[in-house]
Design an enzyme around this catalytic site. Structure first.
Site, mmCIF file in Angstrom:
data_model
loop_
_atom_site.group_PDB
_atom_site.id
_atom_site.type_symbol
_atom_site.label_atom_id
_atom_site.label_comp_id
_atom_site.label_asym_id
_atom_site.label_seq_id
_atom_site.Cartn_x
_atom_site.Cartn_y
_atom_site.Cartn_z
ATOM 1 N N LYS A 130 59.059 20.291 33.269
ATOM 2 C CA LYS A 130 57.664 20.445 33.743
ATOM 3 C C LYS A 130 57.031 21.617 32.735
ATOM 4 C CE LYS A 130 58.219 19.877 38.566
ATOM 5 N NZ LYS A 130 57.739 20.564 39.975
ATOM 6 N N ARG B 17 56.271 11.430 40.961
ATOM 7 C CA ARG B 17 55.376 12.435 40.053
ATOM 8 C C ARG B 17 54.899 11.847 38.880
ATOM 9 N NH1 ARG B 17 56.031 16.429 36.549
ATOM 10 N NH2 ARG B 17 54.873 18.391 37.023
ATOM 11 N N SER C 115 55.275 23.798 47.685
ATOM 12 C CA SER C 115 55.896 24.330 46.722
ATOM 13 C C SER C 115 55.664 25.830 47.022
ATOM 14 C CB SER C 115 55.381 24.219 45.336
ATOM 15 O OG SER C 115 55.842 22.874 44.959
#
Length: 213
Positions: A145, A44, A116
């Site tokens: 995040k 990611r 998600s």
């Protein structure tokens, strides 16, 4: 690589932005985590990442080799082009990313898709799709995040588990202090960024997570 639910048990997510933008340290830490027994890795490269696309591909190819050596799936976050360039096993799609139906059509049978979902309506939508698993969170407040939604808590997580036809992996603010109660909500596994990548002893942390199964 075919998806199996146990791949979600100890699911590490990360990129160079999670280790002070240090690609060498990132590769080293991921290698240690794989040696220690993580069951999946999601590449990611997002947020404050300083890598361009070519650099992401080159780093991704190194991660591909590591994942092959450890026989675990390599999953790419929200980038079909990158996932295809490094021959990823899976791709993960968020609610704010490219539409999941488009991703499913683009990758076909070449890789599995994670999705998600943080609301009951999103879970019901996922139930109609051929995704492999669902990621739900953040369960607890997280600093990993910048665009994270508000923490949902364990009661809401359990509610999502009860209506999902896909296995759910929990993410967001997972720590050694709360991981047992998170698993008790009925999820198939735990997904972490900082719990592993910021650990003073990655091997010990990964082994502790795996001891819960």
């Amino acid at each position: 690589m075919q998806f199996r639910e146990e791949m979600l048990h100890c699911y590490l997510v990360g990129g160079t932005q999670d280790v002070n933008h240090d690609p060498k340290r990132f590769l080293n830490d991921v290698s240690i985590a794989m040696d220690s027994g993580i069951t999946a890795f999601q590449y990611r490269e997002k947020g404050t990442s300083q890598l361009n696309q070519e650099q992401r591909v080159q780093l991704g190819l190194k991660l591909r080799r590591l994942a092959d050596q450890h026989h675990i799936p390599l999953i790419v976050d929200d980038d079909v082009e990158l996932a295809q360039a490094i021959n990823a096993d899976g791709i993960h799609v968020g609610q704010k990313d490219q539409r999941v139906e488009q991703v499913l059509a683009a990758v076909g049978n070449t890789m599995f898709v994670g999705y998600s979902c943080n609301q009951p309506a999103q879970i019901k939508h996922a139930n109609q799709l051929s995704v492999a698993y669902v990621g739900s969170g953040p369960i607890f407040p997280t600093s990993s995040k910048n665009d994270a939604d508000p923490a949902m808590g364990l009661e809401k997580l359990h509610g999502l588990v009860t209506i999902s036809t896909h296995p759910i992996v929990a993410i967001g603010g997972i720590t050694e202090a709360n991981m047992t109660q998170t698993l008790a909500a009925g999820v198939a596994g735990l997904s972490m960024i900082s719990m592993i990548l910021q650990s003073a002893d990655i091997q010990k942390t990964v082994q502790h997570i795996n001891s819960l199964y």
